[in-house]
Design a protein around this motif. Structure first.
Motif, PDB file in Angstrom:
ATOM      1  N   CYS A 146      -3.034   7.988 -10.994  1.00  0.00           N
ATOM      2  CA  CYS A 146      -2.392   6.895 -11.738  1.00  0.00           C
ATOM      3  C   CYS A 146      -1.417   7.456 -12.778  1.00  0.00           C
ATOM      4  O   CYS A 146      -0.337   6.894 -12.995  1.00  0.00           O
ATOM      5  N   LEU A 149       1.589   8.335 -10.824  1.00  0.00           N
ATOM      6  CA  LEU A 149       2.363   7.162 -10.402  1.00  0.00           C
ATOM      7  C   LEU A 149       3.199   6.584 -11.539  1.00  0.00           C
ATOM      8  O   LEU A 149       4.341   6.171 -11.332  1.00  0.00           O
ATOM      9  N   ARG A 155       8.021   5.936  -5.262  1.00  0.00           N
ATOM     10  CA  ARG A 155       6.607   6.018  -4.886  1.00  0.00           C
ATOM     11  C   ARG A 155       6.456   5.868  -3.376  1.00  0.00           C
ATOM     12  O   ARG A 155       7.340   5.309  -2.723  1.00  0.00           O
ATOM     13  N   LEU A 162       1.434   7.369   1.474  1.00  0.00           N
ATOM     14  CA  LEU A 162       0.541   7.305   0.310  1.00  0.00           C
ATOM     15  C   LEU A 162      -0.620   8.283   0.481  1.00  0.00           C
ATOM     16  O   LEU A 162      -0.975   9.022  -0.453  1.00  0.00           O
ATOM     17  N   ILE A 190      -3.207  -1.145  -6.365  1.00  0.00           N
ATOM     18  CA  ILE A 190      -2.303  -1.247  -5.220  1.00  0.00           C
ATOM     19  C   ILE A 190      -2.747  -2.402  -4.330  1.00  0.00           C
ATOM     20  O   ILE A 190      -3.939  -2.564  -4.067  1.00  0.00           O
ATOM     21  N   PRO A 197       2.267  -0.404   0.641  1.00  0.00           N
ATOM     22  CA  PRO A 197       1.656  -0.492  -0.697  1.00  0.00           C
ATOM     23  C   PRO A 197       2.579  -1.171  -1.700  1.00  0.00           C
ATOM     24  O   PRO A 197       3.775  -0.880  -1.760  1.00  0.00           O
ATOM     25  N   ASN A 198       2.001  -2.082  -2.434  1.00  0.00           N
ATOM     26  CA  ASN A 198       2.723  -2.773  -3.503  1.00  0.00           C
ATOM     27  C   ASN A 198       2.035  -2.407  -4.813  1.00  0.00           C
ATOM     28  O   ASN A 198       0.886  -2.771  -5.044  1.00  0.00           O
ATOM     29  N   TYR A 199       2.719  -1.671  -5.661  1.00  0.00           N
ATOM     30  CA  TYR A 199       2.111  -1.124  -6.878  1.00  0.00           C
ATOM     31  C   TYR A 199       2.122  -2.157  -8.002  1.00  0.00           C
ATOM     32  O   TYR A 199       3.171  -2.698  -8.350  1.00  0.00           O
ATOM     33  N   GLN A 200       0.939  -2.397  -8.560  1.00  0.00           N
ATOM     34  CA  GLN A 200       0.784  -3.382  -9.630  1.00  0.00           C
ATOM     35  C   GLN A 200       0.874  -2.663 -10.980  1.00  0.00           C
ATOM     36  O   GLN A 200      -0.131  -2.197 -11.523  1.00  0.00           O
ATOM     37  N   ASP A 201       2.090  -2.566 -11.503  1.00  0.00           N
ATOM     38  CA  ASP A 201       2.319  -1.759 -12.706  1.00  0.00           C
ATOM     39  C   ASP A 201       1.539  -2.247 -13.922  1.00  0.00           C
ATOM     40  O   ASP A 201       1.063  -1.441 -14.724  1.00  0.00           O
ATOM     41  N   LEU A 204      -1.895  -1.083 -13.438  1.00  0.00           N
ATOM     42  CA  LEU A 204      -1.875   0.381 -13.555  1.00  0.00           C
ATOM     43  C   LEU A 204      -1.881   0.815 -15.018  1.00  0.00           C
ATOM     44  O   LEU A 204      -2.673   1.671 -15.433  1.00  0.00           O
TER      45      LEU A 204
END
Length: 317
Positions: A146, A149, A155, A162, A190, A197-201, A204
């Protein structure tokens, strides 16, 4: 290129909201089922009706209910479509948690079509997750990745990339990387959409912040515990020193008293007053009261109605 979705709605249930979303993402959707899916509202059916009428959403109910009935239906449709379209014109995406559908995807690929299997099925079994958790500190690995990331502008955009990224950054094996993907999903760091993958900032950043607070709290607690332990040890050491000095003092008093008490009972002081006179011969006069109290506390003498009883320890034999 046109995108075609083959959806096994029985083992990968979808809401009408999700189906409406897919209608905007795909050119054609083929939905197959044997048992009628539950959870659809009348409003949802009304909203989906135009897509059914236009032929964009095609619904096939299998004539018989049975094991893998929907899978066979999707396989049949995939075969039909592979003869209707050129491989350069369409992309197939198959949504199913049944990994046997991988065979259909592989056959489409052999026929030169682009095809992917989209599944919500875990990458590893719960047993493997349990085993790896018992061997490796996966929480630490998740935290490290993390941190990686949060600093990256670019990414991994696919599941495979991934997994490869996890292997490279954390120096772990494939099975560990797959477990970490599942844990990233579980922590909602994610999300996967169309196998991407869709990164959930926000999640995170919140995860890292929470972990940092936890680490600081643990460090503070450890510091406090260390200080408390040191203080306890110091107190114990002080008590030990006091005890040692007390033993030394008693030993010296006994040695001084022995010549006067190691005699026949009749010659020993019988009463407190005469014993105090004897003590003056052994210790300074100002210490007589303190010494007397110490002897009583140590059970070397006892006083009853000013008459003294001696412990045999004072006789030296």
């Amino acid at each position: 290129m046109k995108k075609i979705l083959l959806l096994d709605i029985e083992n990968l249930p979808k809401t009408e909201t999700e189906l409406l979303k897919y209608c905007s993402q795909y050119n054609y959707i083929y939905l197959v089922y044997a048992k009628t899916p539950s959870g659809f509202s009348l409003d949802g059916v009304v909203k989906l009706a135009p897509f059914i009428s236009s032929g964009k959403l095609k619904v096939l109910k299998m004539p018989k209910v049975g094991k893998d009935a929907a899978d066979f239906g999707l396989t049949f449709i995939a075969g039909q479509l592979s003869t209707q379209f050129k491989s350069s014109d369409v992309v197939f995406e198959v949504m199913s948690n049944d990994h046997s559908m991988e065979y259909v995807v592989d056959l489409l690929k052999i026929a030169k079509f682009q095809a992917n299997l989209i599944s919500n099925k875990p990458l590893v079994t719960p047993q493997i997750v349990k085993e790896i958790k018992s061997e490796i500190n996966v929480d630490s690995l998740i935290y490290q990745y993390c941190e990686y990331l949060i600093k990256q502008g670019s990414r991994p955009s696919k599941l495979d990339s991934l997994i490869n990224s996890l292997k490279a950054i954390l120096k772990v094996e494939e099975d560990v990387a797959r477990v970490l993907v599942e844990l990233l999903k579980k922590n909602k760091i994610i999300k996967f959409e169309n196998n991407k993958p869709n990164y959930q900032d926000t999640v995170l950043q919140s995860y890292l912040k929470q972990k940092n607070i936890t680490a600081e709290t643990a460090e503070t607690a450890e510091t406090a515990e260390t200080a408390e332990t040191a203080e306890t040890a110091e107190t114990a050491e002080t008590a030990e020193n006091i005890g040692y000095k007390l033993d030394q003092k008693l030993s010296n008093i006994r040695l001084r008293l022995m010549p006067f008490l190691n005699v026949i009972p009749e010659k020993r002081p019988k009463y407190l007053a005469s014993f105090e006179v004897l003590l003056e011969k052994c210790v300074p006069k100002e210490q007589v009261s303190e010494t007397l109290e110490l002897l009583i506390k140590s059970c070397l003498i006892s006083v009853h109605k000013r008459e003294i009883t001696y412990s045999p320890q004072l006789f030296g034999n």
